[in-house]
Enzyme design. Structure first.
Site, mmCIF file in Angstrom:
data_model
loop_
_atom_site.group_PDB
_atom_site.id
_atom_site.type_symbol
_atom_site.label_atom_id
_atom_site.label_comp_id
_atom_site.label_asym_id
_atom_site.label_seq_id
_atom_site.Cartn_x
_atom_site.Cartn_y
_atom_site.Cartn_z
ATOM 1 N N HIS A 192 -16.904 21.993 -24.265
ATOM 2 C CA HIS A 192 -16.939 23.395 -24.682
ATOM 3 C C HIS A 192 -18.337 23.676 -25.231
ATOM 4 O O HIS A 192 -18.703 23.193 -26.288
ATOM 5 C CB HIS A 192 -15.872 23.624 -25.754
ATOM 6 C CG HIS A 192 -15.552 25.062 -25.972
ATOM 7 N ND1 HIS A 192 -14.455 25.482 -26.696
ATOM 8 C CD2 HIS A 192 -16.169 26.200 -25.569
ATOM 9 C CE1 HIS A 192 -14.423 26.802 -26.720
ATOM 10 N NE2 HIS A 192 -15.465 27.259 -26.054
ATOM 11 N N GLY A 193 -19.108 24.469 -24.502
ATOM 12 C CA GLY A 193 -20.500 24.701 -24.886
ATOM 13 C C GLY A 193 -20.689 25.856 -25.855
ATOM 14 O O GLY A 193 -21.321 25.702 -26.908
ATOM 15 N N HIS A 230 -8.850 14.150 -30.934
ATOM 16 C CA HIS A 230 -8.834 14.674 -32.299
ATOM 17 C C HIS A 230 -7.772 14.031 -33.192
ATOM 18 O O HIS A 230 -7.646 14.419 -34.353
ATOM 19 C CB HIS A 230 -8.617 16.189 -32.251
ATOM 20 C CG HIS A 230 -9.581 16.906 -31.363
ATOM 21 N ND1 HIS A 230 -10.922 16.979 -31.631
ATOM 22 C CD2 HIS A 230 -9.401 17.543 -30.167
ATOM 23 C CE1 HIS A 230 -11.526 17.651 -30.658
ATOM 24 N NE2 HIS A 230 -10.628 18.000 -29.763
ATOM 25 N N GLY A 270 -14.007 21.737 -32.120
ATOM 26 C CA GLY A 270 -15.101 22.685 -32.308
ATOM 27 C C GLY A 270 -14.613 24.056 -32.714
ATOM 28 O O GLY A 270 -15.214 24.729 -33.553
ATOM 29 N N PHE A 315 -21.808 25.412 -29.821
ATOM 30 C CA PHE A 315 -21.381 24.158 -30.433
ATOM 31 C C PHE A 315 -22.481 23.114 -30.257
ATOM 32 O O PHE A 315 -22.941 22.866 -29.137
ATOM 33 C CB PHE A 315 -20.069 23.679 -29.815
ATOM 34 C CG PHE A 315 -18.941 24.657 -29.988
ATOM 35 C CD1 PHE A 315 -18.379 24.868 -31.231
ATOM 36 C CD2 PHE A 315 -18.469 25.396 -28.911
ATOM 37 C CE1 PHE A 315 -17.348 25.787 -31.407
ATOM 38 C CE2 PHE A 315 -17.441 26.314 -29.067
ATOM 39 C CZ PHE A 315 -16.882 26.511 -30.322
ATOM 40 N N ALA A 329 16.765 -4.981 -6.447
ATOM 41 C CA ALA A 329 18.156 -4.769 -6.071
ATOM 42 C C ALA A 329 18.475 -5.493 -4.768
ATOM 43 O O ALA A 329 17.623 -5.605 -3.878
ATOM 44 C CB ALA A 329 18.447 -3.271 -5.915
ATOM 45 N N ASP A 359 -4.188 22.817 -29.040
ATOM 46 C CA ASP A 359 -5.150 21.926 -28.386
ATOM 47 C C ASP A 359 -4.754 20.486 -28.690
ATOM 48 O O ASP A 359 -5.073 19.944 -29.745
ATOM 49 C CB ASP A 359 -6.564 22.214 -28.885
ATOM 50 C CG ASP A 359 -7.623 21.457 -28.083
ATOM 51 O OD1 ASP A 359 -7.257 20.453 -27.432
ATOM 52 O OD2 ASP A 359 -8.797 21.850 -28.105
ATOM 53 N N ALA A 388 0.839 -1.210 0.000
ATOM 54 C CA ALA A 388 0.000 0.000 0.000
ATOM 55 C C ALA A 388 0.867 1.251 0.000
ATOM 56 O O ALA A 388 0.603 2.214 -0.733
ATOM 57 C CB ALA A 388 -0.932 -0.010 1.208
ATOM 58 N N ALA A 389 1.919 1.251 0.815
ATOM 59 C CA ALA A 389 2.794 2.416 0.891
ATOM 60 C C ALA A 389 3.514 2.647 -0.437
ATOM 61 O O ALA A 389 3.622 3.786 -0.913
ATOM 62 C CB ALA A 389 3.800 2.237 2.022
ATOM 63 N N ILE A 394 -12.482 13.262 -34.048
ATOM 64 C CA ILE A 394 -13.364 14.350 -34.487
ATOM 65 C C ILE A 394 -12.578 15.657 -34.607
ATOM 66 O O ILE A 394 -11.494 15.809 -34.052
ATOM 67 C CB ILE A 394 -14.548 14.542 -33.515
ATOM 68 C CG1 ILE A 394 -14.036 14.932 -32.111
ATOM 69 C CG2 ILE A 394 -15.400 13.287 -33.460
ATOM 70 C CD1 ILE A 394 -15.152 15.301 -31.141
#
Length: 599
Positions: free
Chosen positions: A269-270, A378, A396, A426, A59, A373, A29-30, A393
């Site tokens: 991105h709206g 993309h 935008g 968009f 090692a 970007d 865990a550590a 894609i």
């Protein structure tokens, strides 16, 4: 390390943490915890040139010598680990956020792999363990697996699944029942929060790369001003303003907004608004300030309004408003509207006044991403497939650039000084290779438009408009010729000195030079140095007749040439000085600028 803008950190994990090992729960865990710490430090330190990596060494040590044969301990001595550590700490090593197994002289890099997975629920339907069981083989199938490297890639697939399930970008996800007052107090620390200021430097190269990325082409002669630095009217496309301001959005700075408990990697991105107060300089270093203008609760998600102000030489040049939609984080009682929103407007209910089309290249997204970007959605087919798309894609903001260029071409004859503002929403994605069809409606100086995919008829940009400046206003803003230009003093002085030695100079030069002096990327003054007739003369304005050579450069560069700070030949080859006509005659300018003027 932050103060000195340099640092290298190496964490030591273990194969026990990576794979697990019987009897070592606490140790495992550590050791894996160190890997998580290292990965986060790598992200947080990157902007300060601080890199953090992790090794999982095999090692021989005091801990292992009691359980390993002596010859194995010797074969796995630390001498075969240390060189990797030294390289990871070297200033020339760019590795960051990576994990390496190392031992015995062997080194290997590790990465995560993720199955394509399966969607096991439908909109407004419960998710059941039976559905999980039925899709288990697909959930565990590593054919066409992706290899995520960032949390954005991990979250991106979930965002796209939500979009596929609910076409309105929202899913009935049992929103938590926070009270309205809780939402208000949660947003209070965010609204008005200033993101770290930043600089955005660019040259003609970045401006041209952007223009090509949004479809400017040598096939259209009027596009040459955007893609050839030697054009006398070379200009930045107005929408390059979003590239100048995009760093907080594409660089992850939104994750640092105080008071937010939502996951800001779940972003779409709206909408986008851009306003220019003057044409962008052809090259420059702009200082940018970003602020969270408001936060709106749309139920299925939050909308964060990010305002970015960009300054050139202390003067406000452009303003952007990014409307960022955070999926699945709404429904907590916040306000739904704001007077700070730049409102999108529906297009008129009549056939369009004009339509322009451009077929995007299959390489369009690959080209556009060079403007900053780097989202793998993309470019990477595996990532796009995992996000629910058939293939990568288009950005935008690339479609945004195509559309604005169509409006500028149709209604402003590519005159960037007439561009005032643009607002878009968009609506749907575009695949590289599809044809963009921009439909436009003119109502005064406002051009409403929407953009469709010609092959499918899908609207991909809606409720959009461009505001143009009337031609009378742009002419009024043109600086008076020669006003406030340092070069004016030089031409006047050359004219005075020619009165004494003009006849001698005219005999040696025998040419007429026309100068176009620019300021802020636009012609601010024209001067003619006539050394062909009589004793020569200098006057303001174009040549009375024809010039043998026409030279274009900025007022600042002209002064640097005159003062010997800028070599004219170098200025010509790097595009800062343009010449047309009999270019060889320009060599005789030395007689004017050095032998006689002695400025």
């Amino acid at each position: 390390m932050k103060k000195q803008k340099f640092g290298r950190i190496v964490m030591t994990a273990s194969a026990s943490g990576i794979y697990g090992n019987f009897g070592q729960a606490n140790y495992s865990a550590a050791k894996l915890g160190l890997l998580g710490l290292s990965n986060t430090l790598a992200i947080e330190g990157q902007k300060s040139n601080i890199h953090c990596n992790t090794i999982a060494p095999a090692a021989g040590s005091r801990m292992t010598q009691s359980i390993m044969p002596e010859d194995l301990v010797e074969a796995l001595k630390p001498d075969y680990v240390a060189p990797l550590v030294l390289w990871l700490c070297h200033e020339s090593c760019e590795e960051n956020g990576s994990l390496f197994e190392v031992g015995g002289g062997w080194i290997g890099k590790l990465r995560w792999e993720r199955a394509l997975g399966a969607v096991v629920r439908q909109k407004n339907q419960p998710m059941t363990p039976e559905a999980v069981k039925a899709n288990w083989k697909k959930i565990c199938d590593f054919d066409n697996a992706s290899k995520p490297q960032r949390i954005q890639e991990s979250i991106g697939s979930i965002i796209e699944v939500l979009n596929k399930i609910d076409s309105e970008r929202g899913v009935s996800t049992n929103p938590t029942s926070h009270a309205s007052s809780t939402a208000t107090s949660e947003f209070a620390g965010a609204i008005g929060h200033k993101l770290p200021p930043f600089s955005s430097a660019y040259t003609e190269l970045e401006a041209i790369m952007y223009a090509l990325g949004v479809g400017a082409s040598i096939k259209e002669p009027k596009d040459m001003k955007f893609i050839y630095e030697g054009s006398t009217d070379f200009s930045c496309l107005p929408t390059f303003g979003v590239i100048i301001a995009q760093k907080p959005i594409v660089g992850g700075e939104l994750s640092g907004i105080p008071g937010f408990s939502v996951n800001l990697e779940k972003v779409l991105h709206g909408e986008q608004y851009l306003e220019l107060y003057k044409p962008l300089p052809r090259a420059g270093n702009l200082k940018c300030e970003a602020v969270i203008a408001d936060v709106l609760d749309k139920g299925s998600g939050l909308v964060i309004l990010v305002d970015v102000y960009s300054y050139f030489e202390e003067e406000l040049v452009c303003y952007n408003q990014f409307s960022i939609f955070v999926v699945g984080s709404g429904g907590i009682g916040g306000k739904r509207t704001s007077d700070k929103v730049k409102v999108a407007l529906a297009v008129p209910n009549r056939p369009p006044d004009a339509v322009l089309r451009d077929t995007t290249s299959l390489n369009q997204a690959a080209l556009y991403r060079l403007s900053g970007d780097w989202n793998p959605l993309h470019i990477d087919p595996n990532f796009a497939g995992f996000a629910g798309f058939d293939k990568p894609i288009l950005h935008g903001l690339c479609t945004f650039g195509f559309s604005a260029r169509h409006v500028l071409q149709q209604y402003a004859d590519n005159d960037v000084s007439r561009f005032k503002a643009i607002k878009v929403r968009f609506a749907k994605p575009v695949y590289p290779g599809q044809t963009l069809q921009t439909e436009m409606w003119k109502e005064g100086n406002r051009i409403h438009f929407q953009t469709k995919i010609e092959e499918t008829g899908d609207v991909v940009i809606s409720n959009a408009y461009v505001d143009l400046i009337p031609t009378s206003d742009t002419s009024a803003k043109t600086p008076s010729e020669g006003g406030k230009l340092q070069s004016t003093l030089v031409f006047e002085e050359i004219g005075r000195r020619l009165k004494d030695i003009g006849h001698e100079v005219a005999e040696k030069v025998n040419a007429v030079f026309e100068w176009h002096i620019t300021k802020g990327g636009h012609t601010a003054a024209k001067w003619t140095v006539d050394l062909k007739s009589g004793s020569g003369k200098v006057y303001q304005g174009p040549a009375k007749g024809s010039a043998d050579a026409t030279i274009t450069l900025s007022d600042e560069d002209f002064m640097d040439v005159v003062l010997g700070k800028l070599d004219p030949q170098k200025a010509f080859f790097n595009g800062r000085l343009k010449a047309r006509g009999n270019i060889m005659l320009s060599q005789k300018l030395q007689m004017i600028l050095k032998d006689y003027a002695k400025l």
